[in-house]
Structures are given as C-alpha cells and as structure tokens.
Design an enzyme around this catalytic site. Structure first.
Site, PDB file in Angstrom:
ATOM      1  N   CYS A   2      -2.321   9.476  -7.257  1.00 12.21           N
ATOM      2  CA  CYS A   2      -3.591   9.237  -6.570  1.00 12.21           C
ATOM      3  C   CYS A   2      -4.546  10.371  -6.972  1.00 12.21           C
ATOM      4  O   CYS A   2      -4.243  11.539  -6.723  1.00 12.21           O
ATOM      5  CB  CYS A   2      -3.366   9.225  -5.054  1.00 12.21           C
ATOM      6  SG  CYS A   2      -4.909   9.092  -4.165  1.00 12.21           S
TER       7      CYS A   2
ATOM      8  N   ILE B 207      -1.628   1.936 -15.262  1.00 15.13           N
ATOM      9  CA  ILE B 207      -1.980   3.268 -14.810  1.00 15.13           C
ATOM     10  C   ILE B 207      -2.521   3.214 -13.374  1.00 15.13           C
ATOM     11  O   ILE B 207      -2.901   2.152 -12.901  1.00 15.13           O
ATOM     12  CB  ILE B 207      -3.088   3.892 -15.720  1.00 15.13           C
ATOM     13  CG1 ILE B 207      -4.278   2.938 -15.799  1.00 15.13           C
ATOM     14  CG2 ILE B 207      -2.566   4.279 -17.057  1.00 15.13           C
ATOM     15  CD1 ILE B 207      -5.479   3.418 -16.604  1.00 15.13           C
TER      16      ILE B 207
ATOM     17  N   GLY C  12     -10.602  -1.547 -12.005  1.00 14.13           N
ATOM     18  CA  GLY C  12     -11.363  -2.711 -12.453  1.00 14.13           C
ATOM     19  C   GLY C  12     -11.509  -2.770 -13.965  1.00 14.13           C
ATOM     20  O   GLY C  12     -10.945  -1.958 -14.691  1.00 14.13           O
TER      21      GLY C  12
ATOM     22  N   LYS D 297       4.554   5.576 -10.882  1.00 16.74           N
ATOM     23  CA  LYS D 297       3.184   5.173 -11.240  1.00 16.74           C
ATOM     24  C   LYS D 297       2.440   6.365 -11.838  1.00 16.74           C
ATOM     25  O   LYS D 297       2.232   7.391 -11.177  1.00 16.74           O
ATOM     26  CB  LYS D 297       2.442   4.644 -10.003  1.00 16.74           C
ATOM     27  CG  LYS D 297       1.073   4.065 -10.367  1.00 16.74           C
ATOM     28  CD  LYS D 297       0.554   3.183  -9.263  1.00 16.74           C
ATOM     29  CE  LYS D 297      -0.747   2.499  -9.656  1.00 16.74           C
ATOM     30  NZ  LYS D 297      -1.216   1.595  -8.610  1.00 16.74           N
TER      31      LYS D 297
ATOM     32  N   GLY E 241      -8.060   7.964   0.484  1.00 17.15           N
ATOM     33  CA  GLY E 241      -7.317   9.080   1.068  1.00 17.15           C
ATOM     34  C   GLY E 241      -5.950   8.695   1.598  1.00 17.15           C
ATOM     35  O   GLY E 241      -5.434   9.305   2.529  1.00 17.15           O
ATOM     36  N   LEU E 242      -5.366   7.653   1.012  1.00 19.66           N
ATOM     37  CA  LEU E 242      -4.015   7.199   1.356  1.00 19.66           C
ATOM     38  C   LEU E 242      -3.818   6.889   2.850  1.00 19.66           C
ATOM     39  O   LEU E 242      -2.838   7.325   3.470  1.00 19.66           O
ATOM     40  CB  LEU E 242      -2.965   8.238   0.891  1.00 19.66           C
ATOM     41  CG  LEU E 242      -2.850   8.422  -0.624  1.00 19.66           C
ATOM     42  CD1 LEU E 242      -2.038   9.682  -0.958  1.00 19.66           C
ATOM     43  CD2 LEU E 242      -2.208   7.211  -1.288  1.00 19.66           C
TER      44      LEU E 242
ATOM     45  N   LYS F 192       0.873  -1.186   0.000  1.00 19.77           N
ATOM     46  CA  LYS F 192       0.000   0.000   0.000  1.00 19.77           C
ATOM     47  C   LYS F 192       0.903   1.227   0.000  1.00 19.77           C
ATOM     48  O   LYS F 192       2.044   1.168   0.456  1.00 19.77           O
ATOM     49  CB  LYS F 192      -0.877  -0.058   1.264  1.00 19.77           C
ATOM     50  CG  LYS F 192      -1.790   1.122   1.462  1.00 19.77           C
ATOM     51  CD  LYS F 192      -3.254   0.723   1.322  1.00 19.77           C
ATOM     52  CE  LYS F 192      -4.189   1.946   1.390  1.00 19.77           C
ATOM     53  NZ  LYS F 192      -4.156   2.799   0.220  1.00 19.77           N
TER      54      LYS F 192
HETATM   55  C1  SIN Z   1      -5.749   5.565  -1.667  1.00 23.34           C
HETATM   56  O1  SIN Z   1      -5.236   4.927  -0.756  1.00 23.34           O
HETATM   57  O2  SIN Z   1      -6.337   6.620  -1.439  1.00 23.34           O
HETATM   58  C2  SIN Z   1      -5.650   5.077  -3.083  1.00 23.34           C
HETATM   59  C3  SIN Z   1      -4.283   5.238  -3.604  1.00 23.34           C
HETATM   60  C4  SIN Z   1      -4.225   5.746  -5.001  1.00 23.34           C
HETATM   61  O3  SIN Z   1      -5.264   5.959  -5.635  1.00 23.34           O
HETATM   62  O4  SIN Z   1      -3.118   5.981  -5.477  1.00 23.34           O
END
Ligand code: SIN
Length: 316
Positions: free
Chosen positions: A142, A202, A228, A176, A85-86, A58
């Site tokens: 993100c 992506i 998805g 990324k 929100g990471l 993550k």
């Molecule tokens: C997230 O944890 O908010 C998603 C991460 C991402 O979209 O890069």
C-alpha cells in the site's frame, strides 16, 4: 437435417477459461482485486454471482482501523487516485463475516497487512484452519500507509515477512508487489526466497494530484495510489519482467477493463487477472462482458483454452 446441424453446433467445444493454480480451481481468470467491494459477505457473494472466478477481500489487519479522513478517492478520468488508509473492521470481526460464505462457488483470497512480523504471526495463526479462506494475499505494498509502503521496497524485509507468514499459516501465500521500486524482479525473488506461492503484480502507483483553485493537494493524505487504465502498461511490464525471470504464478492487476486487456496480461505471462477500478466505474456487469469477449477472441483465433495464450509474448 437442420436439427442435426444445430446439434453439431451445440456440441462444438467452448474454449476453456478455467484456471488451476495453487491447488485451487477458478472457473475463469477474472478475480476481484483487493480493495474494491470486498468488505462484506453479501457483496462478495454478488461479485461471484456476477461471474467472477474468485475474490480477494479488502485488506484486513489484526485490529480495526478507521482509515484517513475524506477526501480519500478522486476520479481523474484516466484512473482513480486513492488514499483510503486501509480502513477495515479488523480480523476477528471480518472472519465472522466470511464464515457465512462457506457455500460460495469460487475461491476466497483473504488480503492481509501487518505492521510487524509479530502481527503477522497472530494473523497467520488465526486464519489457519479457517477453510472458508482458500489463500491469503499479503499486502506489503500500500503506497500511502507508513509502516507498510516501506516493506515492499526492501528485499530483506520482504523475504523475512513472507517467511514468517509461511511458517504460521496453512494456506498458499500470494504476495502483492509494488510498482514503486527500481527493480521489481529483485523484490519478486525475495518473496520467492521467503516461500511465496504466487505473486500479484501490481498494487497502485504512488501519485498525487493538486487542486489548482486552492493550491492544495486534493487528497487529505496528500499522496495516494493511482489505479485504472493509466497504470496498465506498467502492470503488464511488471508481469512480463517477473515471469521472464521466475517460474511462479503471477496474478496481473492494474487497469483491466476489457477482454483484450485480460488477453494482454495472459500473454505477458499472468496466470489470471484481478479487476478493481473497472468495477468501480462500470459495475459488476463487466465480468460477463469480459468473459464473452474472451470466449469470442479464443474462438476466432482457434485457441482451445486460455492456457494456449499464456506467456505467448515471451515466445516472440
Ligand atoms: C487502502 O485501503 O488504503 C488501499 C489499499 C492499498 O493500496 O493497498
């Protein structure tokens, strides 16, 4: 005679699925994508035991982060919309978690994000020398966190961020990329100029959904990222465009669910693929199922390895 025949069958070479890139060896091209299951050591271990050729964690930041209030994920049927929100425990705590994975038989790629280049320097230094991590994947894309989503759209910032990280980390850097840009090749070039060793294409597609009963956005954060099967053709197009212009390893990511999807990404030029939403929906058994399908396809068509099909669509 029958025994001899069986012996011959056993000796028939199996198509090779291994991927060698960035000085690393992945036993197959299926890699866990960032964001799915990658937050604890036991789960990362289970992913590898289930057949993954490698894992991306993550996304981890310098400081712990709570993320957004619920609802943060919605299943739209054709894909997930998330606005997490990471959320993450912060680098220091997470590095201790990773320390327990020294014996893992697959490369661990640490996904990181930073709100400034100063933060990147700190992260790069902290991660250097930590040999449990094989590479870092820089998440500049993100689509729903202010301070991150803007980076992926600006080639000057992309180059500068990548250059800064490269200067302070002793591992390959994978960048990324976002599909939410008008020209992904331009951004990919900026990452390469900054010294990127590889790219992932992506991240999710910026999107939203509205609950028509109450007339409000479904996600608490309003906007989210769509992943998805719905985004697979966009991801395949991005991989194809990048590998048509640039000679750099690209990890394809976006809607991989079946062996045919993996083959499509490889033929578009991907070095390997990352899987996310399909695991959330179908569980970890998906790795073995896809690997079986991949071997059958290669055998049926008479290919010796996945290297034989990589980039095939460019030679049309
Ligand atoms: C997230 O944890 O908010 C998603 C991460 C991402 O979209 O890069």
């Amino acid at each position: 005679m029958f025994k001899l025949f069986l012996g011959l069958i056993d000796l028939a070479p199996q198509p090779m699925l291994k991927v060698e890139t960035l000085g690393l060896r992945f036993r197959n091209p299926l890699i866990l994508a960032a964001g799915i299951l990658g937050l604890t050591a036991p789960i990362l271990r289970r992913v590898v035991e289930s057949g993954a050729g490698g894992v991306v964690t993550k996304s981890i930041g310098l400081k712990p982060r709570k993320g957004y209030p619920n609802p943060t994920v919605v299943d739209l049927g054709f894909g997930f919309l998330n606005s997490m929100g990471l959320p993450n425990p912060g680098l220091e705590k997470f590095m201790k978690e990773l320390e327990t994975l020294r014996d893992l038989e697959a490369p661990i790629i640490l996904s990181i994000y930073a709100f400034s280049e100063d933060e990147l320097v700190e992260i790069g230094r902290a991660v250097s020398g930590l040999d449990v991590i094989s590479a870092v994947e820089l998440n500049i894309s993100c689509p729903h966190v202010d301070g991150i989503s803007e980076i992926a759209k600006d080639p000057i910032l992309v180059k500068s961020y990548v250059k800064t990280l490269k200067r302070h980390v002793d591992k390959p850097v994978i960048v990324k990329l976002s599909p939410n840009v008008s020209d992904i090749v331009r951004i990919a070039e900026a990452a390469v100029d900054g010294g990127a060793d590889a790219l992932t294409a992506i991240n999710t597609v910026r999107a939203m959904s509205i609950d028509v009963e109450v007339g409000r956005p479904v996600l608490a954060g309003v906007f989210g990222g769509l992943s998805g099967p719905a985004i697979r053709p966009i991801a395949v197009r991005c991989v194809y465009e990048i590998t048509e212009s640039l000679d750099i390893p690209v990890f394809g990511c976006g809607g991989v669910e079946t062996a045919r999807d993996v083959i499509e990404f490889l033929m578009a030029g991907a070095t390997a693929v990352q899987l996310g939403s399909a695991i959330a929906r179908g569980g970890l058994r998906i790795f073995k199922k896809i690997l079986k399908g991949l071997r059958s396809f290669l055998e049926e068509k008479g290919y010796n390895s996945i290297d034989d099909i990589r980039g095939l669509a460019h030679r049309r």
